[in-house]
Design a protein around this motif. Structure first.
Motif, PDB file in Angstrom:
ATOM      1  N   LYS A   1      52.381  72.551  60.369  1.00 19.73           N
ATOM      2  CA  LYS A   1      52.640  73.296  59.125  1.00 19.73           C
ATOM      3  C   LYS A   1      52.335  72.403  57.934  1.00 19.73           C
ATOM      4  O   LYS A   1      53.208  72.093  57.118  1.00 19.73           O
TER       5      LYS A   1
ATOM      6  N   ASP B   1      51.194  82.441  58.924  1.00 23.33           N
ATOM      7  CA  ASP B   1      50.335  81.408  58.330  1.00 23.33           C
ATOM      8  C   ASP B   1      49.363  82.039  57.327  1.00 23.33           C
ATOM      9  O   ASP B   1      49.194  81.539  56.208  1.00 23.33           O
TER      10      ASP B   1
ATOM     11  N   GLU C   1      49.466  81.243  53.245  1.00 24.97           N
ATOM     12  CA  GLU C   1      48.351  80.634  52.488  1.00 24.97           C
ATOM     13  C   GLU C   1      47.771  81.593  51.461  1.00 24.97           C
ATOM     14  O   GLU C   1      47.312  81.168  50.403  1.00 24.97           O
TER      15      GLU C   1
HETATM   16 MG   LIG Z   1      49.086  76.743  57.646  1.00 22.55          MG
END
Ligand SMILES: [Mg+2]
Ligand SMILES: NC(=O)C1=CN([C@@H]2O[C@H](COP(=O)(O)OP(=O)(O)OC[C@H]3O[C@@H](n4cnc5c(N)ncnc54)[C@H](OP(=O)(O)O)[C@@H]3O)[C@@H](O)[C@H]2O)C=CC1
Ligand SMILES: CC[C@](O)(C(C)=O)C(=O)O
Ligand SMILES: [Mg+2]
Length: 337
Positions: free
Chosen positions: A132, A192, A196
């Motif tokens: 991460k 994820d 982002e």
């Molecule tokens: Mg990531």
């Protein structure tokens, strides 16, 4: 919902030290995984095409560089750290023909499995170790004796040992110093991408650029605007990282805190939350993945145009000048990649 979290004592480094690992790709994540695994006593080789500009960087570190097909044939654990849009072809051309019973195929992000772009055979382990954090900081933290938290997931457990193997790999790159959370390919991929797009990269970049534009269009000096909305953001986020929003609010003035509490929700309005939900929906239903794969196949025209516009934004010019005056700020993100 509780999560299972693992630390160094839960992971056996000996498992990954007993494997032959191929890291396919030597970019942000690839160099971090390869170098830290090597430093953890793991037998690592790198898979890169002939002519790849990453080859020299890996070779400078003394790593053995083979083609992706050769590395896959030699290894019994293949970690794919090439760009998400290239993985399907690399898998089909170089990895799949070289898979043997009981091999493991690993990912640093679940995109290709989640959206069905890669379907490994049933006789191999399929797992993920997803740090991460940006690869260059994954490496920097490892070298500093720290670690970036990782997510692990097992999509297919052909050998019965896939989870222990993933944990061992995560320990080899320093992840279990900080904490390794067990998840699924679906949850990692969707969270994820959302993180982002809406917050970490898309949301933060747009917030900073817009704040800079508002100040400079109102006649304030670009240098002051830069320090205010970009440079100081790191210092504010450092406090959040150390102690949450509460610690940041403890450190700022009460004037700032009152402005934060009353004006923040006027910037991030309910309509922003609605847009975030739409963005999440496009991730969940595959719209974003299809758009991105098609954009890449078309030669990335929109990506390139937007990238160039971002680079030409006035905040980049003033930032370059100011960072040049602060020798400790503009350091190479690693010495190795
Ligand atoms: Mg990531
Ligand atoms: N960037 C990050 O910090 C994070 C990335 N991830 C995931 O990690 C994976 C890798 O991303 P990232 O590190 O950003 O990638 P980068 O773009 O930084 O690096 C990609 C690497 O793959 C190489 N490459 C390109 N084409 C091929 C090919 N056909 N065969 C083998 N290698 C190839 C590139 O070589 P060349 O120099 O020749 O282009 C380069 O070394 C992705 O799945 C991503 O989602 C996960 C967490 C964070
Ligand atoms: C935040 C971007 C990221 O997801 C990351 C560094 O974790 C990525 O894909 O690069
Ligand atoms: Mg990502």
């Amino acid at each position: 919902m509780t999560v299972e979290t693992f630390y160094d004592d839960d992971a056996d480094l000996g498992i990954i030290q007993g494997r032959k690992v191929a890291v396919i790709g030597y970019g942000s994540q690839g160099h971090a995984h390869a170098l830290s695994l090597r430093d953890s006593g793991v037998d690592v080789r790198i898979g890169l095409p002939e002519g790849s500009k990453s080859r020299a960087k890996a070779e400078e570190e003394g790593l053995r560089v083979l083609t992706p097909a050769e590395a896959s044939a030699e290894a019994d654990l293949i970690m794919i750290l090439a760009p998400d849009t290239k993985q399907r072809k690399i898998y089909a051309d170089d990895i799949a023909p070289n898979l043997k019973d009981g091999d493991a195929i690993f990912f640093g992000h679940g995109f290709n499995i989640r959206y069905g772009l890669i379907t490994p055979p049933s006789n191999v382990d399929v797992a993920m170790v997803a740090p991460k954090g940006p690869g260059h900081l994954v490496r920097r933290q490892f070298v500093d004796g720290k670690g970036v938290p990782c997510l692990i997931a097992v999509e297919q457990d052909a050998t019965g040992g896939a989870q222990a193997l993933a944990l061992s790999y995560a320990k080899g790159i320093g992840g279990s110093r900080a904490g390794v959370i067990k998840t699924t390919f679906k949850e990692e991929t969707e969270t994820d991408l959302f993180g982002e797009q809406a917050v970490l990269c898309g949301g933060a970049s747009a917030l900073v650029q817009t704040g800079f534009e508002v100040l400079t269009e109102a006649g304030y000096a670009p240098e002051i605007a830069y320090f205010e909305v970009l440079h100081e953001l790191k210092l504010i986020v450092d406090l959040m990282y150390e102690g949450g929003i509460a610690k940041m609010r403890y450190s700022i003035s009460d004037t700032a805190e009152y402005g934060d509490l009353t004006r923040g929700p006027r910037v991030i309005t309910p309509s922003v939350k609605e847009e975030m939900k739409k963005i999440l929906g496009e991730i969940q239903d595959g719209t974003f993945a299809t758009e991105w794969v098609n954009e890449d196949e078309a030669g990335r025209p929109n990506f390139t145009k937007l990238q160039q516009e971002g680079e030409a934004h006035p905040i980049e010019q003033v930032g370059k000048k100011l960072r040049g005056l602060m020798s400790w700020v503009d350091r190479p993100i690693t010495e190795t990649a």
